[in-house]
Scaffold this motif. Structure first.
Motif, mmCIF file in Angstrom:
data_model
loop_
_atom_site.group_PDB
_atom_site.id
_atom_site.type_symbol
_atom_site.label_atom_id
_atom_site.label_comp_id
_atom_site.label_asym_id
_atom_site.label_seq_id
_atom_site.Cartn_x
_atom_site.Cartn_y
_atom_site.Cartn_z
ATOM 1 N N LYS A 36 9.483 13.757 -21.435
ATOM 2 C CA LYS A 36 8.515 12.660 -21.389
ATOM 3 C C LYS A 36 8.695 11.848 -20.099
ATOM 4 N N SER A 37 9.935 11.610 -19.736
ATOM 5 C CA SER A 37 10.209 10.862 -18.516
ATOM 6 C C SER A 37 9.775 11.639 -17.280
ATOM 7 N N PHE A 38 10.001 12.942 -17.306
ATOM 8 C CA PHE A 38 9.576 13.782 -16.188
ATOM 9 C C PHE A 38 8.056 13.735 -16.049
ATOM 10 N N GLU A 39 7.354 13.830 -17.173
ATOM 11 C CA GLU A 39 5.888 13.770 -17.148
ATOM 12 C C GLU A 39 5.418 12.422 -16.592
ATOM 13 N N ARG A 40 6.054 11.347 -17.037
ATOM 14 C CA ARG A 40 5.691 10.016 -16.526
ATOM 15 C C ARG A 40 6.000 9.923 -15.031
ATOM 16 N N GLY A 41 7.097 10.501 -14.613
ATOM 17 C CA GLY A 41 7.447 10.502 -13.191
ATOM 18 C C GLY A 41 6.411 11.216 -12.348
ATOM 19 N N ILE A 42 5.868 12.317 -12.860
ATOM 20 C CA ILE A 42 4.813 13.037 -12.140
ATOM 21 C C ILE A 42 3.582 12.148 -12.003
ATOM 22 N N GLN A 43 3.212 11.454 -13.081
ATOM 23 C CA GLN A 43 2.060 10.547 -13.035
ATOM 24 C C GLN A 43 2.277 9.438 -12.001
ATOM 25 N N LEU A 44 3.467 8.867 -12.008
ATOM 26 C CA LEU A 44 3.773 7.793 -11.065
ATOM 27 C C LEU A 44 3.758 8.298 -9.622
ATOM 28 N N THR A 45 4.307 9.495 -9.411
ATOM 29 C CA THR A 45 4.323 10.079 -8.069
ATOM 30 C C THR A 45 2.903 10.291 -7.561
ATOM 31 N N ARG A 46 2.046 10.822 -8.408
ATOM 32 C CA ARG A 46 0.652 11.053 -8.014
ATOM 33 C C ARG A 46 -0.051 9.739 -7.696
ATOM 34 N N SER A 47 0.224 8.717 -8.480
ATOM 35 C CA SER A 47 -0.371 7.412 -8.238
ATOM 36 C C SER A 47 0.062 6.853 -6.882
ATOM 37 N N CYS A 48 1.346 6.988 -6.583
ATOM 38 C CA CYS A 48 1.857 6.517 -5.290
ATOM 39 C C CYS A 48 1.234 7.307 -4.136
ATOM 40 N N GLN A 49 1.125 8.616 -4.303
ATOM 41 C CA GLN A 49 0.522 9.454 -3.266
ATOM 42 C C GLN A 49 -0.931 9.063 -3.023
ATOM 43 N N GLN A 50 -1.673 8.804 -4.094
ATOM 44 C CA GLN A 50 -3.068 8.399 -3.946
ATOM 45 C C GLN A 50 -3.175 7.056 -3.223
ATOM 46 N N ALA A 51 -2.308 6.125 -3.561
ATOM 47 C CA ALA A 51 -2.325 4.814 -2.908
ATOM 48 C C ALA A 51 -2.009 4.955 -1.423
ATOM 49 N N LEU A 52 -1.049 5.800 -1.083
ATOM 50 C CA LEU A 52 -0.702 6.007 0.325
ATOM 51 C C LEU A 52 -1.835 6.692 1.082
ATOM 52 N N GLN A 53 -2.481 7.661 0.447
ATOM 53 C CA GLN A 53 -3.610 8.332 1.089
ATOM 54 C C GLN A 53 -4.762 7.366 1.322
ATOM 55 N N ALA A 54 -5.029 6.496 0.350
ATOM 56 C CA ALA A 54 -6.090 5.501 0.502
ATOM 57 C C ALA A 54 -5.778 4.541 1.642
ATOM 58 N N ALA A 55 -4.528 4.118 1.736
ATOM 59 C CA ALA A 55 -4.127 3.215 2.820
ATOM 60 C C ALA A 55 -4.253 3.917 4.174
ATOM 61 N N GLU A 56 -3.848 5.178 4.234
ATOM 62 C CA GLU A 56 -3.951 5.939 5.474
ATOM 63 C C GLU A 56 -5.409 6.088 5.903
ATOM 64 N N GLN A 57 -6.288 6.374 4.957
ATOM 65 C CA GLN A 57 -7.712 6.507 5.268
ATOM 66 C C GLN A 57 -8.279 5.185 5.767
ATOM 67 N N LYS A 58 -7.848 4.095 5.166
ATOM 68 C CA LYS A 58 -8.328 2.782 5.599
ATOM 69 C C LYS A 58 -7.883 2.488 7.036
ATOM 70 N N VAL A 59 -6.620 2.795 7.336
ATOM 71 C CA VAL A 59 -6.113 2.576 8.693
ATOM 72 C C VAL A 59 -6.880 3.440 9.689
ATOM 73 N N GLU A 60 -7.090 4.705 9.331
ATOM 74 C CA GLU A 60 -7.835 5.603 10.222
ATOM 75 C C GLU A 60 -9.252 5.088 10.449
ATOM 76 N N GLN A 61 -9.894 4.584 9.400
ATOM 77 C CA GLN A 61 -11.250 4.058 9.537
ATOM 78 C C GLN A 61 -11.257 2.823 10.430
ATOM 79 N N LEU A 62 -10.278 1.942 10.257
ATOM 80 C CA LEU A 62 -10.191 0.749 11.095
ATOM 81 C C LEU A 62 -9.979 1.122 12.557
ATOM 82 N N LEU A 63 -9.116 2.093 12.807
ATOM 83 C CA LEU A 63 -8.875 2.528 14.180
ATOM 84 C C LEU A 63 -10.121 3.182 14.776
ATOM 85 N N GLU A 64 -10.831 3.913 13.947
ATOM 86 C CA GLU A 64 -12.059 4.555 14.399
ATOM 87 C C GLU A 64 -13.119 3.512 14.739
ATOM 88 N N ASP A 65 -13.202 2.482 13.919
ATOM 89 C CA ASP A 65 -14.204 1.436 14.121
ATOM 90 C C ASP A 65 -13.871 0.522 15.291
#
Length: 78
Positions: A36-65
């Motif tokens: 159960k903890s491993f499954e929760r860890g996978i969910q948390l990892t994916r959430s962190c990865q998505q947040a980092l990808q969103a931040a990276e896309q925002k930075v790239e868009q700002l630099l592009e603009d």
């Protein structure tokens, strides 16, 4: 109309993931608890990865603009 679920806070998610890993490393969990903890860890990892990808896309868009930032000269350095 239901409100859109806001994304979890990155720092809170990461802190929960770190606490979960620390608890699992102690080795005091049953197999079922570990799974159960491993499954929760996978969910948390994916959430962190998505947040980092969103931040990276925002930075790239700002630099592009607005173009690449220029380096600041530090008059106190040297």
């Amino acid at each position: 109309m239901p409100r859109k679920k806001s994304p979890p806070d990155f720092e809170k998610t990461l802190a929960e993931l770190e606490a979960l890993v620390e608890k699992m490393e102690q080795g005091d969990m049953s197999l079922e608890e570990s799974l159960k903890s491993f499954e929760r860890g996978i969910q948390l990892t994916r959430s962190c990865q998505q947040a980092l990808q969103a931040a990276e896309q925002k930075v790239e868009q700002l630099l592009e603009d607005h173009g690449e930032p220029e380096a600041f000269d530090n008059p106190d350095a040297g």
